[in-house]
Design a protein around this motif. Structure first.
Motif, PDB file in Angstrom:
ATOM      1  N   LYS A  50      50.517  13.840 -23.128  1.00 28.13           N
ATOM      2  CA  LYS A  50      51.533  12.872 -23.535  1.00 28.13           C
ATOM      3  C   LYS A  50      51.046  11.469 -23.230  1.00 28.13           C
ATOM      4  O   LYS A  50      50.483  11.203 -22.163  1.00 28.13           O
ATOM      5  CB  LYS A  50      52.838  13.155 -22.810  1.00 28.13           C
ATOM      6  CG  LYS A  50      53.988  12.255 -23.267  1.00 28.13           C
ATOM      7  CD  LYS A  50      55.265  12.611 -22.544  1.00 28.13           C
ATOM      8  CE  LYS A  50      56.408  11.704 -22.996  1.00 28.13           C
ATOM      9  NZ  LYS A  50      57.664  12.022 -22.275  1.00 28.13           N
ATOM     10  N   PHE A  51      51.279  10.551 -24.186  1.00 24.97           N
ATOM     11  CA  PHE A  51      50.825   9.178 -24.006  1.00 24.97           C
ATOM     12  C   PHE A  51      51.678   8.489 -22.958  1.00 24.97           C
ATOM     13  O   PHE A  51      52.908   8.528 -23.001  1.00 24.97           O
ATOM     14  CB  PHE A  51      50.918   8.428 -25.340  1.00 24.97           C
ATOM     15  CG  PHE A  51      50.612   6.960 -25.227  1.00 24.97           C
ATOM     16  CD1 PHE A  51      49.309   6.532 -25.053  1.00 24.97           C
ATOM     17  CD2 PHE A  51      51.633   6.008 -25.263  1.00 24.97           C
ATOM     18  CE1 PHE A  51      49.016   5.178 -24.940  1.00 24.97           C
ATOM     19  CE2 PHE A  51      51.351   4.673 -25.156  1.00 24.97           C
ATOM     20  CZ  PHE A  51      50.030   4.256 -24.999  1.00 24.97           C
ATOM     21  N   GLU A  52      50.983   7.851 -22.025  1.00 25.26           N
ATOM     22  CA  GLU A  52      51.629   7.085 -20.975  1.00 25.26           C
ATOM     23  C   GLU A  52      51.096   5.661 -21.015  1.00 25.26           C
ATOM     24  O   GLU A  52      49.920   5.430 -20.764  1.00 25.26           O
ATOM     25  CB  GLU A  52      51.350   7.701 -19.596  1.00 25.26           C
ATOM     26  CG  GLU A  52      51.996   9.051 -19.372  1.00 25.26           C
ATOM     27  CD  GLU A  52      53.531   8.959 -19.300  1.00 25.26           C
ATOM     28  OE1 GLU A  52      54.044   7.843 -19.043  1.00 25.26           O
ATOM     29  OE2 GLU A  52      54.179   9.991 -19.526  1.00 25.26           O
ATOM     30  N   PRO A  53      51.946   4.680 -21.347  1.00 28.07           N
ATOM     31  CA  PRO A  53      51.459   3.295 -21.377  1.00 28.07           C
ATOM     32  C   PRO A  53      51.058   2.822 -19.989  1.00 28.07           C
ATOM     33  O   PRO A  53      51.708   3.157 -18.991  1.00 28.07           O
ATOM     34  CB  PRO A  53      52.660   2.516 -21.925  1.00 28.07           C
ATOM     35  CG  PRO A  53      53.844   3.358 -21.628  1.00 28.07           C
ATOM     36  CD  PRO A  53      53.376   4.778 -21.687  1.00 28.07           C
ATOM     37  N   VAL A  54      49.989   2.064 -19.947  1.00 29.05           N
ATOM     38  CA  VAL A  54      49.468   1.522 -18.690  1.00 29.05           C
ATOM     39  C   VAL A  54      50.130   0.174 -18.428  1.00 29.05           C
ATOM     40  O   VAL A  54      50.059  -0.733 -19.238  1.00 29.05           O
ATOM     41  CB  VAL A  54      47.934   1.363 -18.755  1.00 29.05           C
ATOM     42  CG1 VAL A  54      47.405   0.793 -17.436  1.00 29.05           C
ATOM     43  CG2 VAL A  54      47.277   2.699 -19.047  1.00 29.05           C
ATOM     44  N   ILE A  55      50.797   0.093 -17.272  1.00 24.33           N
ATOM     45  CA  ILE A  55      51.440  -1.152 -16.862  1.00 24.33           C
ATOM     46  C   ILE A  55      50.637  -1.734 -15.704  1.00 24.33           C
ATOM     47  O   ILE A  55      50.490  -1.096 -14.665  1.00 24.33           O
ATOM     48  CB  ILE A  55      52.905  -0.923 -16.421  1.00 24.33           C
ATOM     49  CG1 ILE A  55      53.679  -0.228 -17.546  1.00 24.33           C
ATOM     50  CG2 ILE A  55      53.565  -2.250 -16.055  1.00 24.33           C
ATOM     51  CD1 ILE A  55      53.733  -0.989 -18.845  1.00 24.33           C
ATOM     52  N   PRO A  56      50.054  -2.904 -15.883  1.00 22.57           N
ATOM     53  CA  PRO A  56      49.205  -3.457 -14.815  1.00 22.57           C
ATOM     54  C   PRO A  56      50.039  -3.998 -13.653  1.00 22.57           C
ATOM     55  O   PRO A  56      51.254  -4.173 -13.757  1.00 22.57           O
ATOM     56  CB  PRO A  56      48.457  -4.580 -15.529  1.00 22.57           C
ATOM     57  CG  PRO A  56      49.431  -5.047 -16.571  1.00 22.57           C
ATOM     58  CD  PRO A  56      50.165  -3.822 -17.039  1.00 22.57           C
ATOM     59  N   ASP A  57      49.353  -4.224 -12.555  1.00 23.53           N
ATOM     60  CA  ASP A  57      49.944  -4.929 -11.425  1.00 23.53           C
ATOM     61  C   ASP A  57      49.920  -6.413 -11.757  1.00 23.53           C
ATOM     62  O   ASP A  57      48.868  -7.049 -11.752  1.00 23.53           O
ATOM     63  CB  ASP A  57      49.147  -4.627 -10.147  1.00 23.53           C
ATOM     64  CG  ASP A  57      49.763  -5.294  -8.923  1.00 23.53           C
ATOM     65  OD1 ASP A  57      50.842  -5.914  -9.062  1.00 23.53           O
ATOM     66  OD2 ASP A  57      49.160  -5.200  -7.837  1.00 23.53           O
ATOM     67  N   PHE A  58      51.072  -6.977 -12.084  1.00 23.06           N
ATOM     68  CA  PHE A  58      51.120  -8.361 -12.542  1.00 23.06           C
ATOM     69  C   PHE A  58      50.637  -9.345 -11.481  1.00 23.06           C
ATOM     70  O   PHE A  58      50.166 -10.430 -11.814  1.00 23.06           O
ATOM     71  CB  PHE A  58      52.540  -8.718 -12.981  1.00 23.06           C
ATOM     72  CG  PHE A  58      53.037  -7.887 -14.130  1.00 23.06           C
ATOM     73  CD1 PHE A  58      52.393  -7.919 -15.344  1.00 23.06           C
ATOM     74  CD2 PHE A  58      54.149  -7.067 -13.982  1.00 23.06           C
ATOM     75  CE1 PHE A  58      52.845  -7.161 -16.413  1.00 23.06           C
ATOM     76  CE2 PHE A  58      54.602  -6.301 -15.040  1.00 23.06           C
ATOM     77  CZ  PHE A  58      53.950  -6.340 -16.253  1.00 23.06           C
ATOM     78  N   ALA A  59      50.726  -8.959 -10.223  1.00 30.12           N
ATOM     79  CA  ALA A  59      50.248  -9.845  -9.167  1.00 30.12           C
ATOM     80  C   ALA A  59      48.734  -9.866  -9.075  1.00 30.12           C
ATOM     81  O   ALA A  59      48.145 -10.874  -8.676  1.00 30.12           O
ATOM     82  CB  ALA A  59      50.840  -9.424  -7.814  1.00 30.12           C
ATOM     83  N   ALA A  60      48.098  -8.763  -9.454  1.00 31.64           N
ATOM     84  CA  ALA A  60      46.627  -8.688  -9.432  1.00 31.64           C
ATOM     85  C   ALA A  60      46.187  -7.713 -10.518  1.00 31.64           C
ATOM     86  O   ALA A  60      45.816  -6.567 -10.239  1.00 31.64           O
ATOM     87  CB  ALA A  60      46.112  -8.248  -8.070  1.00 31.64           C
TER      88      ALA A  60
END
Length: 725
Positions: A50-60
């Protein structure tokens, strides 16, 4: 943030100071990529992951959280963007009320919205009707074919503009990747917390903008693919339409009217141009002069457009004419003249150069006048009209080329393959010639701001080869005169050398002028050359000048028998620029610098008179008859073929000395040096004949004799020790 060392390549590289950061980051990124591939591998028969979108660490944000975007489908990208936007809005609420951070956060939100705008524009692209004004009727005539051809050509031009935009996006994509690498390095090297947060937001905005560029490029490539398929299909229909054309009386009348309209316009424009050119006003005012020149340029371009439009109508008329049933084939004439297109190319090229010069002139005026000067912007209206006319003329030339091919196709279908073989062959040759011209005009390098092309290189080679051939034929002609006894060998050799150097010098001057060098500035080159001669080329230059002196003054000639101060003795074979070749009696070729002939003492045995006198010494025993010896020597001299005798130059035998063991004579004889073999010695010839004659007459040839006298003394023998004992 400073003490956070979670499992991330960038953070581990910041924590481990013992390993080089860049190398560690590379290996960890490679490890994560391999682990991602292993994790994404599916066993046969298993359900897809199943596709899981990658959410980055906005702080780094990591450097590679977005890399799977290019592999995701359209639905997955939509899902990913929604999740990314939602997570960003939640994280943004936790940002401190800092003006700089809030400004960066707003730009990130705009970048996320930019991806949605790109998708909406892509949807608008999909709604665009490709080639909306093109029609393919069931019973077409030449006018229908011309309209369809024009529509396809306009579609092709629009696709060219989109292709240019795609190339620009490719360049922007490369620049964006460079900016990403730079921001990653800045984030890794950030020290304090505020700087790290600002750099992290800048990196995040750069990454989202990079995704937007990827979306723009993908959507444009998809649109270009669809457009190309549509144009290819339309061109196939156009070819089939060409095979099914029918004669139309209405088209014939419309084309006849168009030809007359363009002819009248050409006559009117020509009369106007002639009237302006013949005006007697003096061009003392530069502004009025420029206005007149631009007006003439505009009329020249309009006149060219009129001729090209008339040619298009004539080609369509020829195609419609051959479609008429019951018309004699002899009256159906092809239009295959290439003069108009060649003239059009020349006019377009020259007008473009002149227009560029006029634009520079106006720019110079603006720079000189400054803000207080007159308004010169009105000139740009002239420039735009002329430039637009040139572009239209180039498009008309391309149209005529397509129409000519279509005309040949129609004539071949209607009158047979053999009826157009000559015209089609001419067209193929012309196309090959144009491709060769394009290749020949390819710029290789520049000399003194003059572009050097393959055509220039070919011209230079041609000039040098022609110069060498002319020089070779000239020397062969002079050698033929020598063989036929019409001229002397030495004079023809000197003349051939002088002509050879003159022809090569003229060819070099022509080559320099072809390269764009100012031959009037050769004095500067000569000055620089004189400096070089003074420092390092004295010997070479002195030998060159000495060679010219030998050729013009002619103290030495080819074939002369010379003897140098250095002891070299032999015949001259060649007099070259730097040295002279001498062949000795041992058949050894010696290259002697020319300065040795000019500055040193040279004995030329064949300068004016080849006859010279030599002294051959010999001796006989005491008691020999001097008259008999003289008779034998004279007979020996006569038996040698190189002996020269006349009433002034007679052979003589001199008694020179009463030696210790012999009577010393000397045979004084005149010889012709030209008859002496290059490998022979005249003294050896006379000595051999002298020995033979003396032996025949019984005259003894002495050799040194010494008498040994032994003298003895009455001296008592010494007494030995043994005897004493």
């Amino acid at each position: 943030m400073a003490g956070d060392c979670s499992f991330s390549p960038l953070r581990i590289a910041r924590c481990d100071r013992s390993v080089p950061r860049i190398l560690l980051t590379f290996f960890l990124s490679l490890l994560f990529a391999c682990s991602s591939l292993i994790a994404s591998a599916q066993l046969p028969g298993s359900e897809p992951k199943k596709f899981e979108p990658v959410i980055p660490d906005f702080a780094a944000p990591s450097a590679d959280w977005w890399t799977e975007w290019t592999e995701a489908s359209s639905e997955e990208r939509q899902q990913w963007l929604e999740a990314l936007t939602k997570a960003w809005q939640e994280w943004r609420e936790k940002l401190p009320e800092d003006e700089a951070l809030q400004k960066r956060a707003t730009s990130i939100g705009q970048s996320l919205q930019g991806i949605e705008v790109t998708w909406k524009r892509n949807q608008e692209y999909q709604k665009v009707t490709l080639l909306p004004d093109i029609k393919f009727p069931e019973k077409p005539d030449v006018m229908d074919w011309a309209k369809a051809d024009g529509a396809i050509n306009r579609g092709r031009q629009r696709m060219t503009s989109f292709q240019l935009e795609a190339r620009q996006l490719d360049q922007t994509l490369g620049q964006s990747l460079s900016q990403l690498r730079k921001q990653v390095i800045l984030l890794r090297e950030a020290r304090d917390t505020e700087d790290r947060e600002a750099t992290a937001l800048t990196l995040l905005r750069t990454q989202i903008n990079h995704l937007n560029i990827i979306e723009q490029r993908d959507s444009l490539e998809e649109f270009l693919g669809t457009w190309q398929e549509k144009i290819d299909s339309a061109e196939d229909h156009l070819k089939r339409m060409l095979d099914s054309l029918l004669y139309s009386e209405e088209a014939a009348k419309a084309l006849e009217k168009e030809i007359k309209t363009q002819s009248d316009a050409i006559e009117k424009i020509g009369a106007t141009r002639t009237s302006i050119q013949g005006s007697p006003e003096l061009r003392t005012d530069p502004v009025k002069g420029l206005q007149k020149d631009l007006t003439l340029m505009q009329l020249e371009v309009d006149l060219l457009e009129g001729h090209l439009k008339r040619r298009k109508a004539e080609l369509l008329q020829s195609m419609n004419w051959v479609l008429m049933e019951g018309k004699d084939e002899e009256d159906r004439q092809l239009i295959v003249s290439r003069d108009l297109l060649e003239t059009a190319g020349t006019i377009i090229e020259s007008t473009s150069r002149e227009l560029n010069l006029r634009q520079r002139q106006v720019s110079a005026w603006r720079g000189e006048e400054g803000e207080e000067g007159p308004d010169l912007s009105r000139w740009w209206g002239y420039f735009e009209r002329i430039d637009s006319g040139l572009n239209n003329a180039q498009d008309l030339v391309k149209d005529i080329l397509r129409y000519e091919v279509a005309q040949l196709q129609v004539y071949k279908e209607r009158q047979g393959w053999w009826a157009t073989v000559r015209e089609r062959t001419s067209l193929m040759i012309d196309q090959a010639y144009k491709r060769w011209r394009q290749l020949a005009d390819f710029q290789l390098f520049t000399i003194a701001q003059n572009p050097i092309t393959l055509r220039d290189i070919a011209k230079i080679i041609f000039v040098m080869v022609c110069a060498w051939l002319i020089s070779s034929f000239t020397r062969r002609f002079l050698n033929r005169l020598v063989r036929k006894k019409h001229a002397s060998e030495s004079s023809m050799y000197n003349l051939g050398r002088v002509l050879h150097y003159s022809i090569i010098a003229i060819a070099i001057i022509i080559v320099l002028s072809m390269l764009g060098l100012d031959t009037s500035k050769l004095a500067l080159v000569a000055g620089a050359l004189s400096v070089g001669i003074g420092f390092g080329m004295q010997a070479i230059f002195s030998n060159f000048i000495s060679g010219l002196i030998l050729l013009f003054e002619q103290p030495l000639r080819v074939g002369d028998l010379v003897e140098l101060e250095s002891g070299v003795f032999g015949r001259i074979r060649d007099i070259n620029v730097r040295s002279t070749r001498i062949t000795t009696r041992d058949n050894v070729d010696i290259l002697v610098p020319n300065t040795e002939f000019v500055a040193g003492r040279v004995i030329n045995h064949t300068l004016d008179d080849p006859v010279r006198r030599i002294h051959v010494p010999f001796g006989v025993a005491y008691g020999s008859d001097p008259d008999l010896v003289r008779e034998a020597a004279m007979a020996a001299a006569e038996r040698v073929t190189i002996t020269h005798t006349d009433w002034k130059r007679k052979t003589e035998v001199w008694l020179m000395q009463f030696g210790d063991n012999s009577l010393n004579f000397k045979l004084v004889v005149w010889i012709n040096s030209n008859m002496v073999s290059p490998l022979g010695d005249p003294y050896a010839l006379y000595n051999l004949e002298l020995l033979r004659e003396l032996n025949e007459k019984g005259i003894e040839v002495p050799f040194p004799q010494r008498d040994l006298h032994v003298r003895s003394w009455d001296v008592p023998l010494p007494i030995s020790r043994h005897s004493q004992k």
